[in-house]
Design an enzyme around this catalytic site. Structure first.
Site, PDB file in Angstrom:
ATOM      1  N   GLU A  95       0.793  -1.220   0.000  1.00  0.00           N
ATOM      2  CA  GLU A  95       0.000   0.000   0.000  1.00  0.00           C
ATOM      3  C   GLU A  95       0.831   1.279   0.000  1.00  0.00           C
ATOM      4  O   GLU A  95       0.450   2.262  -0.631  1.00  0.00           O
ATOM      5  CB  GLU A  95      -0.944   0.003   1.223  1.00  0.00           C
ATOM      6  CG  GLU A  95      -2.031  -1.058   1.195  1.00  0.00           C
ATOM      7  CD  GLU A  95      -3.059  -0.821   0.110  1.00  0.00           C
ATOM      8  OE1 GLU A  95      -3.136   0.305  -0.429  1.00  0.00           O
ATOM      9  OE2 GLU A  95      -3.791  -1.775  -0.217  1.00  0.00           O
ATOM     10  N   SER A 366     -47.385 -29.880  38.406  1.00  0.00           N
ATOM     11  CA  SER A 366     -46.914 -30.354  39.710  1.00  0.00           C
ATOM     12  C   SER A 366     -45.577 -29.779  40.136  1.00  0.00           C
ATOM     13  O   SER A 366     -45.133 -30.021  41.263  1.00  0.00           O
ATOM     14  CB  SER A 366     -46.835 -31.887  39.707  1.00  0.00           C
ATOM     15  OG  SER A 366     -48.118 -32.455  39.609  1.00  0.00           O
TER      16      SER A 366
END
Length: 708
Positions: A95, A366
């Protein structure tokens, strides 16, 4: 025609050269002045902000990454020293190899780009430095216009004047786009190689450094061959820039690359229902805005155990069939702290986003009974207290017709059973009679102390069998005091939140509250252990409801199942782990044959999750005593009793008489002590007291109870 002498010609030529020189000096002066003015102007401006949206990361209990919150830009900011030399060298080579020699603008590259663009009559080639690209990423769009280029140059100059080269390079590598939603090298390393940036090899770094030129072209997920070709170009520029040798280039070029699976970067999140609860906690409890959550770069440390989550999913989906409408919810937590370890919000949660673990309210069946029997213990009943299990019609004030509860499969012993047995086999008659004995408001008051806040229909006796809806997580968490010695804990999902600067925004400090009697919770836990003990079966009714999965365990474990017409439940625990599962339909309809599968889900998870863990005993106190009783009679067991069960009692309430029903025949034929009442007489006396207390009419049939 003017004729000039040689001398005049020389003077004229000298004047022209002087004017040219003066013009040149003037141009240089103006240029330098303009540059000085621009530099002065740029320097006087405030340093441009380097703040960028940053991904919020969620960590597990073991600090593993389990998820992320971001708004389309997956970015993890890391310092340059944590990136590794390989990616830095590769990026500089491809770059901007003169990065350390310019001040934001590389006039050599700019000149070459201008010539190339003039020849092509376009702006196809750029001469941007890393600083210019960083400026564009931070402040500008990507349009190819002279105006944007001028602004880019100005921002680049400002960056160079106010920040070091290391700051700029660090910022660039944390903001550049690598494709597939990954911004910055850390996110890219994770997406493509499932590793951290500092762990990248030179070959991997070279491939990643080549992607930003065209993420849609050079991504290996798009075109692997083209990505490799680009990698070779990067490696060659690294040789030219002196970062590696030709021999190293050849070695890196031949290195095999192992990419993440193509779909990994878009993979399903771990525990999506859990993550959504975490997000709600951040917004609702900590008042953190959505904007900060999406782009604030927070570290959110959670309680999730990914291994337990996987075991929960495996256990659940191995039992849930192919029926599309069938749903389920699952929660596992540490009952000592409230930390949620695993959560499943539905069989296909990601499609609908409805978290049944935290949003659904269902009839608990239950599973409500342990709270009822805890209240019974507080009011003087004991594990060996006996009531008659028989089909019963209850007439009570305000009822238009009798309440007629039924046992599973409509089976009754038609004799007395102990509370220990009643809980184990889930006898409904015993529960309703206990509810009448205690008073209708007692159960509601009791569950509030355990942390259940859902409203209850206390005016109806069916509430004792779980007819009032509760939240899934709500009732699972309410079992925590049974497991931890009476402490109420709040479900906890987040332990710490840290901002991008390392400041702690939140740190959990949940203190359990001693709300229940630890002696009574120990007794209740001991009773719930009986749910998994086949020896507690009641002849004529059923086996203990958890006996089918008792083979999974070789450690202390307790729990309770629950079944309604539309719901199937199993909740159970050890001292270090509590979990519960619900199975049913979103739009309630009759549920057939799922009870066994629900228990299997729970049992398989608990077995797998606790494998290799210490086998801890349940907490107890000095106020309880363990004695061996015959669960059929509730009396102290003898060697002749077919069943002997160690059972906890509050000190002073334990039985003192021995069971005589199973001693040898010759002993039974000995003269009867007239002062000693038979066990049957005692049972009848207990039932008489029960009828007297609730206003029974002796002229009515035995199976009808009238309550004023």
């Amino acid at each position: 025609m003017e004729v000039l002498t040689r001398r005049a010609y020389r003077k004229k030529r000298k004047r022209k050269l002087k004017r040219l020189f003066q013009a040149f000096i003037l141009c240089i002066t103006i240029t330098l002045g303009a540059i000085a003015a621009v530099v002065t102007y740029a320097y006087q401006l405030e340093p441009p902000s380097l703040s960028v949206p940053e991904t919020t990361v969620l960590y597990s209990k073991n600090d593993e990454v389990i998820g992320e919150f971001h708004h389309g830009q997956n970015r993890h900011w890391i310092p340059i020293e944590n990136m590794g030399d390989a990616i830095v060298d590769a990026t500089l080579a491809i770059e901007d190899r003169r990065f350390h020699d310019h001040y934001g603008l590389d006039f050599y590259r700019i000149g070459g780009a201008v010539v190339a663009n003039l020849r092509a009559n376009s702006m196809a080639q750029g001469g941007s430095t890393i600083t210019q690209q960083y400026a564009r990423n931070l402040y500008l769009d990507h349009s190819k216009t002279w105006t944007r280029k001028l602004n880019e140059a100005l921002y680049a100059l400002r960056l160079e004047l106010h920040y070091s080269k290391e700051d700029i390079l660090e910022g660039y590598l944390n903001t550049i786009y690598y494709g597939h939603g990954a911004y910055g090298i850390e996110a890219a390393a994770n997406v493509y190689f499932q590793k951290h940036a500092e762990d990248l090899t030179h070959a991997e770094a070279a491939l990643l450094a080549g992607i930003p030129k065209g993420p849609n072209i050079y991504s290996p997920f798009v075109n692997e061959e083209r990505a490799i070709e680009r990698q070779q170009v990067v490696l060659s520029t690294m040789v030219e820039s002196g970062f590696i040798t030709s021999e190293e280039r050849q070695e890196y070029a031949n290195e095999p690359l192992e990419f993440s699976l193509n779909e990994d970067y878009n993979a399903r999140k771990i525990a999506p229902a859990f993550q959504d609860v975490v997000r709600s906690f951040l917004t609702d409890e900590l008042n953190i805005s959505e904007e900060v959550i999406e782009s604030g770069g927070l570290e959110v440390h959670t309680t999730l155990d990914p291994d337990m989550q996987k075991k929960a999913e495996d256990a659940l989906f191995s039992q849930i069939g192919d029926e599309e409408e069938l749903e389920a919810a699952f929660v596992a937590m540490d009952p000592r702290t409230g930390e949620v370890k695993a959560m499943i919000g539905g069989t296909n949660y990601t499609e609908g986003g409805f978290n049944r673990a935290t949003m659904a309210n269902r009839q608990p069946g239950s599973t409500i009974k342990p709270f009822l029997y805890y209240a019974a213990l507080e009011h003087g009943m004991r594990p060996n207290s006996m009531l008659k299990s028989e089909y019963t019609s209850f007439l009570y004030e305000g009822a238009q017709e009798p309440y007629q509860p039924e046992n599973f499969n409509d089976k009754y012993k038609d004799d007395y059973i102990t509370m220990l047995q009643a809980l184990a086999v889930s006898d409904n008659i015993f529960a309703v009679k206990t509810h009448f004995l205690l008073g209708f408001d007692t159960l509601e008051k009791t569950v509030r102390r355990f942390g259940i806040e859902s409203p209850m229909n206390s005016a109806f006796p069916a509430v004792s069998l779980g007819s009032s809806e509760v939240g899934v997580m709500e009732i699972i968490n309410a079992y925590s005091p049974f497991a931890n010695g009476g402490y109420v804990v709040e479900p906890q999902f987040v332990t710490k939140v840290v901002d991008r600067d390392g400041d702690i925004l939140y740190e959990a400090d949940n203190e359990p509250i001693q709300e229940l009697d630890p002696s009574l919770t120990a007794i209740m836990t001991n009773m719930m252990e009986g749910v998994f003990e086949p020896n507690l079966r009641v002849q004529g009714i059923a086996n203990p409801t958890g006996s089918s999965v008792s083979g999974y365990f070789d450690r202390p474990i307790a729990g309770k199942s629950g079944t309604t017409e539309n719901d199937s439940w199993m909740i159970g625990y050890t001292p270090q782990l509590l979990s519960g599962v619900w199975v049913g339909y979103d739009n309630p309809k009759r549920l057939e044959g799922m009870s066994g599968h629900t228990k299997e889900i729970w049992a398989k998870f608990m077995h797998d999750a606790l494998e290799g863990e210490v086998k801890l005993p349940f907490p107890t106190t000095d106020n309880v005593i363990e004695v061996d009783i015959n669960p059929e009679t509730g009396m102290l067991a003898t060697d002749d009793c077919p069943v002997s069960r160690p059972t906890l009692f509050y000190v002073g309430t334990q039985p003192t008489e021995y069971c005589t029903e199973h001693i040898e025949e010759e002993v039974e034929e000995q003269p009867k002590d007239p002062n000693k009442k038979s066990e049957e007489e005692k049972k009848e006396k207990w039932l008489d007291r029960f009828f007297d207390w609730i206003g029974g009419d002796p002229e009515l049939p035995d199976n009808v109870v009238v309550v004023d």
